[in-house]
Write a protein that holds these residues in place. Structure first.
Motif, PDB file in Angstrom:
ATOM      1  N   ILE A   1       0.840  -1.205   0.000  1.00 19.33           N
ATOM      2  CA  ILE A   1       0.000   0.000   0.000  1.00 19.33           C
ATOM      3  C   ILE A   1       0.880   1.263   0.000  1.00 19.33           C
ATOM      4  CG2 ILE A   1      -1.728   1.304   1.308  1.00 19.33           C
ATOM      5  CD1 ILE A   1      -2.762  -1.514   2.295  1.00 19.33           C
ATOM      6  N   ALA A   2       1.970   1.215   0.758  1.00 12.74           N
ATOM      7  CA  ALA A   2       2.893   2.360   0.784  1.00 12.74           C
ATOM      8  C   ALA A   2       3.459   2.611  -0.617  1.00 12.74           C
ATOM      9  CB  ALA A   2       4.026   2.090   1.780  1.00 12.74           C
ATOM     10  N   ARG A   3       3.768   1.531  -1.307  1.00 10.36           N
ATOM     11  CA  ARG A   3       4.303   1.630  -2.656  1.00 10.36           C
ATOM     12  C   ARG A   3       3.257   2.252  -3.608  1.00 10.36           C
ATOM     13  NH1 ARG A   3       6.478  -4.082  -4.955  1.00 10.36           N
ATOM     14  NH2 ARG A   3       7.118  -3.376  -7.017  1.00 10.36           N
ATOM     15  N   LEU A   4       2.017   1.836  -3.438  1.00  7.37           N
ATOM     16  CA  LEU A   4       0.944   2.371  -4.283  1.00  7.37           C
ATOM     17  C   LEU A   4       0.719   3.852  -4.017  1.00  7.37           C
ATOM     18  CD1 LEU A   4      -1.595  -0.609  -4.104  1.00  7.37           C
ATOM     19  CD2 LEU A   4      -0.411   0.198  -6.158  1.00  7.37           C
ATOM     20  N   ARG A   5       0.875   4.244  -2.753  1.00  6.17           N
ATOM     21  CA  ARG A   5       0.648   5.642  -2.403  1.00  6.17           C
ATOM     22  C   ARG A   5       1.751   6.508  -3.008  1.00  6.17           C
ATOM     23  NH1 ARG A   5       0.566   8.730   3.329  1.00  6.17           N
ATOM     24  NH2 ARG A   5      -0.832  10.410   2.671  1.00  6.17           N
ATOM     25  N   GLN A   6       2.965   5.979  -2.929  1.00  5.67           N
ATOM     26  CA  GLN A   6       4.108   6.701  -3.481  1.00  5.67           C
ATOM     27  C   GLN A   6       3.928   6.942  -4.981  1.00  5.67           C
ATOM     28  OE1 GLN A   6       7.687   4.422  -3.088  1.00  5.67           O
ATOM     29  NE2 GLN A   6       8.799   6.165  -2.236  1.00  5.67           N
ATOM     30  N   LYS A   7       3.308   5.975  -5.654  1.00  5.82           N
ATOM     31  CA  LYS A   7       3.101   6.107  -7.103  1.00  5.82           C
ATOM     32  C   LYS A   7       1.776   6.775  -7.441  1.00  5.82           C
ATOM     33  CE  LYS A   7       5.807   2.418  -9.110  1.00  5.82           C
ATOM     34  NZ  LYS A   7       5.726   1.280 -10.026  1.00  5.82           N
ATOM     35  N   ASP A   8       1.099   7.299  -6.394  1.00  4.66           N
ATOM     36  CA  ASP A   8      -0.150   8.025  -6.623  1.00  4.66           C
ATOM     37  C   ASP A   8      -1.343   7.161  -7.022  1.00  4.66           C
ATOM     38  OD1 ASP A   8      -0.338  10.551  -5.898  1.00  4.66           O
ATOM     39  OD2 ASP A   8      -0.207  11.449  -7.909  1.00  4.66           O
ATOM     40  N   PHE A   9      -1.248   5.867  -6.762  1.00  2.00           N
ATOM     41  CA  PHE A   9      -2.396   4.999  -7.034  1.00  2.00           C
ATOM     42  C   PHE A   9      -3.253   4.815  -5.786  1.00  2.00           C
ATOM     43  CE2 PHE A   9       0.447   3.560 -10.488  1.00  2.00           C
ATOM     44  CZ  PHE A   9      -0.427   3.731 -11.563  1.00  2.00           C
ATOM     45  N   ALA A  10      -2.729   5.267  -4.644  1.00  3.55           N
ATOM     46  CA  ALA A  10      -3.496   5.133  -3.401  1.00  3.55           C
ATOM     47  C   ALA A  10      -3.504   6.466  -2.679  1.00  3.55           C
ATOM     48  CB  ALA A  10      -2.863   4.065  -2.522  1.00  3.55           C
ATOM     49  N   TYR A  11      -4.583   6.712  -1.961  1.00  2.56           N
ATOM     50  CA  TYR A  11      -4.635   7.934  -1.149  1.00  2.56           C
ATOM     51  C   TYR A  11      -5.206   7.607   0.223  1.00  2.56           C
ATOM     52  CZ  TYR A  11      -9.520   7.921  -2.747  1.00  2.56           C
ATOM     53  OH  TYR A  11     -10.807   7.560  -3.033  1.00  2.56           O
ATOM     54  N   LYS A  12      -4.854   8.480   1.153  1.00  2.00           N
ATOM     55  CA  LYS A  12      -5.262   8.265   2.543  1.00  2.00           C
ATOM     56  C   LYS A  12      -6.403   9.213   2.873  1.00  2.00           C
ATOM     57  CE  LYS A  12      -3.083   8.123   7.127  1.00  2.00           C
ATOM     58  NZ  LYS A  12      -1.840   8.383   7.865  1.00  2.00           N
ATOM     59  N   THR A  13      -7.401   8.723   3.581  1.00  2.54           N
ATOM     60  CA  THR A  13      -8.504   9.607   3.981  1.00  2.54           C
ATOM     61  C   THR A  13      -8.271  10.085   5.416  1.00  2.54           C
ATOM     62  OG1 THR A  13      -9.767   7.662   4.636  1.00  2.54           O
ATOM     63  CG2 THR A  13     -10.202   8.548   2.434  1.00  2.54           C
ATOM     64  N   GLU A  14      -9.098  11.000   5.857  1.00  6.85           N
ATOM     65  CA  GLU A  14      -8.882  11.631   7.159  1.00  6.85           C
ATOM     66  C   GLU A  14      -8.835  10.647   8.320  1.00  6.85           C
ATOM     67  OE1 GLU A  14     -11.568  14.775   8.056  1.00  6.85           O
ATOM     68  OE2 GLU A  14     -10.560  16.131   6.637  1.00  6.85           O
ATOM     69  N   ASP A  15      -9.626   9.611   8.227  1.00  2.00           N
ATOM     70  CA  ASP A  15      -9.682   8.671   9.356  1.00  2.00           C
ATOM     71  C   ASP A  15      -8.515   7.679   9.344  1.00  2.00           C
ATOM     72  OD1 ASP A  15     -10.375   7.061   7.218  1.00  2.00           O
ATOM     73  OD2 ASP A  15     -12.060   6.089   8.241  1.00  2.00           O
ATOM     74  N   GLY A  16      -7.626   7.748   8.345  1.00  2.00           N
ATOM     75  CA  GLY A  16      -6.468   6.848   8.317  1.00  2.00           C
ATOM     76  C   GLY A  16      -6.668   5.623   7.444  1.00  2.00           C
ATOM     77  N   SER A  17      -7.783   5.577   6.677  1.00  2.00           N
ATOM     78  CA  SER A  17      -7.987   4.487   5.717  1.00  2.00           C
ATOM     79  C   SER A  17      -7.263   4.835   4.417  1.00  2.00           C
ATOM     80  CB  SER A  17      -9.475   4.310   5.407  1.00  2.00           C
ATOM     81  OG  SER A  17     -10.177   3.926   6.568  1.00  2.00           O
ATOM     82  N   TYR A  18      -7.019   3.799   3.601  1.00  2.00           N
ATOM     83  CA  TYR A  18      -6.406   4.015   2.285  1.00  2.00           C
ATOM     84  C   TYR A  18      -7.318   3.438   1.213  1.00  2.00           C
ATOM     85  CZ  TYR A  18      -1.947   5.096   4.555  1.00  2.00           C
ATOM     86  OH  TYR A  18      -0.963   5.665   5.309  1.00  2.00           O
ATOM     87  N   TYR A  19      -7.393   4.161   0.094  1.00  2.00           N
ATOM     88  CA  TYR A  19      -8.207   3.701  -1.031  1.00  2.00           C
ATOM     89  C   TYR A  19      -7.374   3.652  -2.300  1.00  2.00           C
ATOM     90  CZ  TYR A  19     -12.340   4.172   1.821  1.00  2.00           C
ATOM     91  OH  TYR A  19     -13.276   4.014   2.803  1.00  2.00           O
ATOM     92  N   PHE A  20      -7.781   2.798  -3.207  1.00  2.00           N
ATOM     93  CA  PHE A  20      -7.139   2.725  -4.525  1.00  2.00           C
ATOM     94  C   PHE A  20      -7.869   3.674  -5.461  1.00  2.00           C
ATOM     95  CE2 PHE A  20      -6.262   1.239  -8.759  1.00  2.00           C
ATOM     96  CZ  PHE A  20      -4.926   0.840  -8.700  1.00  2.00           C
ATOM     97  N   SER A  21      -7.119   4.478  -6.176  1.00  2.00           N
ATOM     98  CA  SER A  21      -7.711   5.454  -7.068  1.00  2.00           C
ATOM     99  C   SER A  21      -7.821   4.860  -8.472  1.00  2.00           C
ATOM    100  CB  SER A  21      -6.813   6.689  -7.077  1.00  2.00           C
ATOM    101  OG  SER A  21      -7.198   7.545  -8.108  1.00  2.00           O
ATOM    102  N   ILE A  22      -9.001   4.391  -8.828  1.00  2.00           N
ATOM    103  CA  ILE A  22      -9.083   3.674 -10.108  1.00  2.00           C
ATOM    104  C   ILE A  22      -8.989   4.610 -11.309  1.00  2.00           C
ATOM    105  CG2 ILE A  22     -10.300   1.652  -9.194  1.00  2.00           C
ATOM    106  CD1 ILE A  22     -12.834   2.657 -10.389  1.00  2.00           C
ATOM    107  N   ALA A  23      -9.247   5.897 -11.106  1.00  2.00           N
ATOM    108  CA  ALA A  23      -9.125   6.851 -12.218  1.00  2.00           C
ATOM    109  C   ALA A  23      -7.675   6.924 -12.711  1.00  2.00           C
ATOM    110  CB  ALA A  23      -9.606   8.225 -11.784  1.00  2.00           C
ATOM    111  N   ASN A  24      -6.731   6.602 -11.829  1.00  2.00           N
ATOM    112  CA  ASN A  24      -5.315   6.655 -12.214  1.00  2.00           C
ATOM    113  C   ASN A  24      -4.811   5.363 -12.844  1.00  2.00           C
ATOM    114  OD1 ASN A  24      -5.366   9.173 -11.184  1.00  2.00           O
ATOM    115  ND2 ASN A  24      -4.143   8.742  -9.345  1.00  2.00           N
ATOM    116  N   PHE A  25      -5.693   4.384 -12.967  1.00  2.00           N
ATOM    117  CA  PHE A  25      -5.277   3.094 -13.527  1.00  2.00           C
ATOM    118  C   PHE A  25      -6.144   2.778 -14.744  1.00  2.00           C
ATOM    119  CE2 PHE A  25      -5.237  -1.601 -13.671  1.00  2.00           C
ATOM    120  CZ  PHE A  25      -3.869  -1.804 -13.751  1.00  2.00           C
TER     121      PHE A  25
END
Ligand SMILES: [Zn+2]
Length: 489
Positions: free
Chosen positions: A126-150
């Motif tokens: 997940i850290a790797r995905l975030r670094q490449k901008d495919f994942a983002y973190k929300t305010e509560d500390g969850s992470y989501y995959f950004s499908i618009a970027n894929f």
């Protein structure tokens, strides 16, 4: 001939070419251990077993990984309702799953991977995905995959992505087929839920990230084959591809194979229709595990299977016929000599079984080939035309068959006993259930056929033993002028 399989990704049958010759890296999605597996789940697991066995017989070295999902929404909900830990709750059903694998004669994959034992690998993916901008973190500390970027999202399931609303999210593991949204990779901690401290913060993984992380951990960034039930194509497998390929920039799995749903008595299986069965349920009704395995194997994985009680009965008869044939070969006495016709029959059957399975695992055709051989050889033996030196070739064909289908070993009674003990310990036996399982009509019919066969081949000791076995459970045989009848005492 070479092995050909239907690849969901390309939508066609392709020759299976592995990255390394005669070595296969494959991953199959395992159970979520929140309850006992049902026969729909086991249709997939039985198919994966048949495929494994055929690959091995074809000379492949196998690296097969299967996950155990031991943390997810349902497990957390059920464990907390019972006031026990997630591990304790999931452990019980994981154990039951392995027992069910044994009941259905399923081989264990080379590697079993539990989700809860691979949390750091998931966090670092997940850290790797975030670094490449495919994942983002929300305010509560969850992470989501950004499908618009894929941009490749939807390729496996052939989803139309024009309807995506940018940034809309879904945080449950399983969601509606048309719900194409950013999906949860990591869920922030909630009161009363299991959580892990990791490099991306505290929380727990989503279901999809598990399989990506564990598959790549054991098999490398590109696998040969990924298998699962057809219900996993979307969202689960689509999400696995997105997570893995976004992180590595490489193809995640080259072949995707999916096993179709089954119907029960022509209807979709559901608890409300009363047609929802586990293998144990069926065994407590007196059905043999070998019949269940046989029936689940009998229809090619790409076709819908209609699982019926009539089908189970026929499966029992088919298995008995094969076992009787093996018994006849192993213990019969035959005249000296050899016959080229019989030898040719055995060789043709072996070749036909192989060709059928190479043809996208056409199990129905492979079964037809073995039964053609059995019928013709039985007829020859009845006429005294089965000769001693042909037996070994026939035994070889039968063994080649059974290395894949695995129904000849008769350990049904021991397995039935185990399930009965389990049912007793779990308090699942109703008042009306007797201490020992009685034989079903199908089982009685099968035994009677076995006895007739024994008499035909003049094996009176075996015929008597079967009569006694039936008498012991209160089945009386009567010879009438219309033939043999039986009744319960
Ligand atoms: Zn999976």
């Amino acid at each position: 001939m070479a092995l050909r399989v239907f690849n969901t990704l390309s939508g066609r049958i392709e020759e299976l070419k592995t990255l390394e010759d005669k070595r296969i890296r494959m991953y199959s999605c395992g159970p979520t251990v929140y309850d006992y597996g049902h026969i729909g789940n086991f249709r997939t697991f039985v198919f994966v077993d048949l495929f494994r066995r055929f690959l091995k017989q074809s000379g492949y070295e196998l690296e097969h990984v299967m996950n155990i999902t031991d943390v997810d929404d349902k497990i957390i909900r059920n464990a907390s309702a019972m006031g026990i830990g997630v591990r304790e709750y999931a452990g019980k059903y994981e154990q039951a799953f392995f027992e069910d694998m044994d009941l259905l004669s399923l081989e264990k994959p080379e590697q079993i991977a539990r989700a809860t034992e691979h949390i750091p690998e998931m966090a670092s993916l997940i850290a790797r995905l975030r670094q490449k901008d495919f994942a983002y973190k929300t305010e509560d500390g969850s992470y989501y995959f950004s499908i618009a970027n894929f941009p490749n999202y939807g390729r496996l399931s052939k989803k139309d992505l024009t309807a995506i609303s940018d940034g809309a999210r879904v945080d449950v593991d399983e969601y509606e087929k048309d719900n194409v949204r950013d999906f949860a990779l990591w869920k922030s901690p909630k009161p009363g839920e299991a959580k892990w401290e990791t490099e991306i913060g505290p929380g727990r993984p989503g279901w999809h990230i598990e399989c990506s992380a564990m598959a790549m951990e054991y098999l490398g960034e590109t696998l040969d084959v990924h298998l699962g039930g057809e219900d996993l194509i979307f969202p689960h497998h689509e999400n696995e591809i997105a997570q893995s390929e976004a992180a590595t920039g490489k193809t995640f799995a080259r072949y995707w194979m999916h096993v179709r749903f089954l119907l029960v008595e022509g209807q979709k299986m559901s608890k409300s229709l009363g047609n929802f069965f586990t293998p144990r349920d069926l065994m407590l009704k007196g059905h043999k595990p070998s019949s269940i395995r046989y029936l689940l194997s009998s229809v090619p994985y790409q076709k819908q299977l209609n699982f019926t009680f009539e089908g189970l009965k026929q499966a029992a008869t088919s298995v008995e016929r094969l076992r009787n044939f093996k018994f006849r070969l192993d213990s019969g006495t035959f005249p000296k000599g050899s016959s080229p016709e019989i030898k040719a029959l055995a060789i043709a059957a072996g070749e036909k079984i192989r060709a059928s399975l190479e043809d996208d695992m056409n199990t129905a055709q492979a079964l037809a080939a073995i039964f053609d051989m059995v019928r013709e050889v039985n007829a020859a033996a009845d006429d005294g035309k089965l000769l001693r030196d042909d037996v070994a070739e026939l035994q070889r064909a039968l063994q080649q068959f059974d290395e894949i289908f695995a129904v000849l070993k008769d350990d049904d009674a021991d397995k039935a006993k185990q399930v009965l003990e389990w049912a007793r310990a779990e308090g699942k036996l109703g008042e009306s259930t007797s201490a020992e399982p009685l034989l079903t009509d199908a089982q009685v019919d099968a035994l009677i056929e076995q006895r007739q066969q024994a008499r035909k081949s003049r094996d009176f000791a075996r015929a008597d033993a079967i009569r006694k076995q039936l008498a012991d459970v209160g089945i009386i045989l009567e010879d009438t002028k219309d033939g043999l009848r039986w009744k319960r005492k």
